[in-house]
Design a protein around this motif. Structure first.
Motif, PDB file in Angstrom:
ATOM      1  N   UNK A 117       0.878  -1.182   0.000  1.00  0.00           N
ATOM      2  CA  UNK A 117       0.000   0.000   0.000  1.00  0.00           C
ATOM      3  C   UNK A 117       0.908   1.221   0.000  1.00  0.00           C
ATOM      4  N   UNK A 118       0.609   2.167  -0.882  1.00  0.00           N
ATOM      5  CA  UNK A 118       1.508   3.295  -1.021  1.00  0.00           C
ATOM      6  C   UNK A 118       0.770   4.526  -1.521  1.00  0.00           C
TER       7      UNK A 118
ATOM      8  N   UNK B 200      -4.975  11.987  -4.002  1.00  0.00           N
ATOM      9  CA  UNK B 200      -3.952  12.118  -2.961  1.00  0.00           C
ATOM     10  C   UNK B 200      -2.814  11.114  -3.113  1.00  0.00           C
ATOM     11  N   UNK B 201      -2.497  10.759  -4.355  1.00  0.00           N
ATOM     12  CA  UNK B 201      -1.405   9.831  -4.624  1.00  0.00           C
ATOM     13  C   UNK B 201      -0.579  10.359  -5.790  1.00  0.00           C
TER      14      UNK B 201
ATOM     15  N   UNK C 155      -3.553  17.698 -11.839  1.00  0.00           N
ATOM     16  CA  UNK C 155      -2.835  17.264 -10.640  1.00  0.00           C
ATOM     17  C   UNK C 155      -2.704  15.751 -10.540  1.00  0.00           C
ATOM     18  N   UNK C 156      -3.024  15.032 -11.588  1.00  0.00           N
ATOM     19  CA  UNK C 156      -3.020  13.562 -11.533  1.00  0.00           C
ATOM     20  C   UNK C 156      -1.609  12.999 -11.664  1.00  0.00           C
TER      21      UNK C 156
ATOM     22  N   UNK D 134       6.097   0.894  -4.058  1.00  0.00           N
ATOM     23  CA  UNK D 134       4.992   1.517  -4.788  1.00  0.00           C
ATOM     24  C   UNK D 134       3.981   0.458  -5.229  1.00  0.00           C
ATOM     25  N   UNK D 135       2.757   0.909  -5.458  1.00  0.00           N
ATOM     26  CA  UNK D 135       1.742   0.040  -6.049  1.00  0.00           C
ATOM     27  C   UNK D 135       1.917   0.128  -7.562  1.00  0.00           C
TER      28      UNK D 135
END
Length: 190
Positions: free
Chosen positions: A37-38, A150-151, A185-186, A69-70
């Motif tokens: 999970x990251x 938020x990733x 922002x992606x 990382x995922x």
């Protein structure tokens, strides 16, 4: 009615109607360990003739490098060696000459070579169209879903996967300009 987030008018403007009809696969498959999970997501996209390859094996070194990382791989219509050889080259070899039409097994090497090159060209053009559609669908998914919220997202494209990546960036920019401010922002890294 298609099950995607794009209007018929925009499909027409982008010249995607023909390509959308042949699109059957555009999905993300997790290739990193399920327990990872990251806040960092890596999306990997393979290229031409690599549709049926094991993505975890193909991106093995990347998985080792980004071990925290995922990591997801995009499955898309990039053409497989089997479909490449069966769509007109060896599966339907028909050669016209003065005496008429010869069916499979023609010994005319030049005709077979021309047939092979024409098939390769058609398959590659189809794959490039599919890369455009896949990039559009991936961009829409990233911009409209909470998947990347938020990733940090990194996209890595190999070979024709680079065209998918380019189209993803292009559509995210258009979405940012006209609809969704979130689209800018992606992506963290390409």
């Amino acid at each position: 009615m298609r099950n995607i987030l794009i209007s018929d008018e925009n499909v027409q403007k982008m010249g995607l109607k023909k390509s959308l009809e042949g699109t059957t696969v555009c999905e993300l498959n997790r290739i990193s360990k399920p327990e990872t999970k990251s806040k960092h997501i890596v999306i990997c996209i393979t290229g031409f003739l690599q549709e049926d390859q094991n993505k975890a094996e193909f991106w093995e070194k990347l998985i080792e490098y980004y071990k925290h990382a995922e990591i997801f791989a995009v499955s898309w219509n990039a053409c497989t060696p089997t479909s490449f050889l069966s769509h007109g080259t060896f599966g339907k070899m028909v050669v016209a000459n003065k005496e008429g039409v010869k069916a499979k097994g023609s010994t005319n090497i030049l005709s077979n070579l021309i047939n092979f090159m024409n098939t390769a060209k058609r398959q590659f053009i189809f794959a490039v169209e599919q890369a455009s559609v896949t990039g559009t669908l991936l961009a829409m998914f990233l911009a409209k879903s909470s998947f990347a919220e938020n990733r940090a997202v990194t996209i890595i494209g190999y070979s024709l996967g680079g065209v998918v990546t380019f189209n993803t960036m292009k559509i995210l920019k258009r979405l940012n300009d006209y609809q969704t401010q979130k689209a800018s922002r992606v992506i963290n890294d390409v």
